[in-house]
Design a protein around this motif. Sequence first.
Motif, PDB file in Angstrom:
ATOM      1  N   GLN A   1     -25.602  21.770  32.906  1.00 15.26           N
ATOM      2  CA  GLN A   1     -26.943  21.543  33.423  1.00 15.26           C
ATOM      3  C   GLN A   1     -27.127  20.083  33.792  1.00 15.26           C
ATOM      4  O   GLN A   1     -26.924  19.200  32.974  1.00 15.26           O
ATOM      5  CB  GLN A   1     -27.983  21.952  32.380  1.00 15.26           C
ATOM      6  CG  GLN A   1     -29.388  21.908  32.899  1.00 15.26           C
ATOM      7  CD  GLN A   1     -30.371  22.446  31.879  1.00 15.26           C
ATOM      8  OE1 GLN A   1     -30.009  22.687  30.735  1.00 15.26           O
ATOM      9  NE2 GLN A   1     -31.608  22.601  32.271  1.00 15.26           N
ATOM     10  N   ALA A   2     -27.527  19.834  35.021  1.00 11.33           N
ATOM     11  CA  ALA A   2     -27.762  18.478  35.487  1.00 11.33           C
ATOM     12  C   ALA A   2     -29.255  18.160  35.413  1.00 11.33           C
ATOM     13  O   ALA A   2     -30.096  19.061  35.398  1.00 11.33           O
ATOM     14  CB  ALA A   2     -27.273  18.333  36.917  1.00 11.33           C
ATOM     15  N   ILE A   3     -29.555  16.890  35.386  1.00 11.65           N
ATOM     16  CA  ILE A   3     -30.940  16.439  35.402  1.00 11.65           C
ATOM     17  C   ILE A   3     -31.217  15.868  36.778  1.00 11.65           C
ATOM     18  O   ILE A   3     -30.515  14.977  37.239  1.00 11.65           O
ATOM     19  CB  ILE A   3     -31.177  15.362  34.324  1.00 11.65           C
ATOM     20  CG1 ILE A   3     -30.923  15.937  32.948  1.00 11.65           C
ATOM     21  CG2 ILE A   3     -32.582  14.800  34.426  1.00 11.65           C
ATOM     22  CD1 ILE A   3     -30.997  14.922  31.842  1.00 11.65           C
ATOM     23  N   SER A   4     -32.234  16.379  37.434  1.00  8.81           N
ATOM     24  CA  SER A   4     -32.567  15.879  38.767  1.00  8.81           C
ATOM     25  C   SER A   4     -33.222  14.505  38.645  1.00  8.81           C
ATOM     26  O   SER A   4     -33.791  14.163  37.603  1.00  8.81           O
ATOM     27  CB  SER A   4     -33.504  16.848  39.477  1.00  8.81           C
ATOM     28  OG  SER A   4     -34.789  16.794  38.895  1.00  8.81           O
ATOM     29  N   TYR A   5     -33.159  13.750  39.722  1.00  6.59           N
ATOM     30  CA  TYR A   5     -33.805  12.447  39.686  1.00  6.59           C
ATOM     31  C   TYR A   5     -35.324  12.590  39.543  1.00  6.59           C
ATOM     32  O   TYR A   5     -35.972  11.741  38.945  1.00  6.59           O
ATOM     33  CB  TYR A   5     -33.417  11.588  40.898  1.00  6.59           C
ATOM     34  CG  TYR A   5     -34.035  12.010  42.212  1.00  6.59           C
ATOM     35  CD1 TYR A   5     -35.261  11.496  42.613  1.00  6.59           C
ATOM     36  CD2 TYR A   5     -33.388  12.900  43.069  1.00  6.59           C
ATOM     37  CE1 TYR A   5     -35.832  11.870  43.817  1.00  6.59           C
ATOM     38  CE2 TYR A   5     -33.951  13.270  44.274  1.00  6.59           C
ATOM     39  CZ  TYR A   5     -35.170  12.751  44.646  1.00  6.59           C
ATOM     40  OH  TYR A   5     -35.736  13.115  45.832  1.00  6.59           O
ATOM     41  N   GLN A   6     -35.900  13.713  40.021  1.00  2.00           N
ATOM     42  CA  GLN A   6     -37.333  13.932  39.845  1.00  2.00           C
ATOM     43  C   GLN A   6     -37.688  14.155  38.378  1.00  2.00           C
ATOM     44  O   GLN A   6     -38.754  13.772  37.927  1.00  2.00           O
ATOM     45  CB  GLN A   6     -37.827  15.130  40.671  1.00  2.00           C
ATOM     46  CG  GLN A   6     -37.858  14.861  42.147  1.00  2.00           C
ATOM     47  CD  GLN A   6     -36.641  15.464  42.844  1.00  2.00           C
ATOM     48  OE1 GLN A   6     -35.626  15.767  42.231  1.00  2.00           O
ATOM     49  NE2 GLN A   6     -36.748  15.625  44.145  1.00  2.00           N
TER      50      GLN A   6
END
Length: 96
Positions: free
Chosen positions: A23-28
């Motif tokens: 799971q990645a974390i978006s810049y938003q």
Amino acid sequence: MTKEKDELKKNLEKVAEEQGSQQAISYQDLFNPRFMQKNTHFTTIDVFVRELGVKNFPEIEQLGQKVIDDFVKKETNFNIWEELHQVSISMICWRE
């Protein structure tokens, strides 16, 4: 600066471990509106990016580090981009 990079790496690894390595974390999510309103003169990261003079977040990498750091120092509660980034990651880590 190596200490800051090591700390950033450690925090990113902690986030990945807690949320699953896939799971990645978006810049938003990283620079969410609450964080931006509390720590900058902008309501969202997208407004910050546009005021910095680029069309979208990935284009920040095309700017020189001094340009980014000068903007961060002028428009946020931080002195450099790395510090702003590090604090946002720390807040994600401690949010839950």
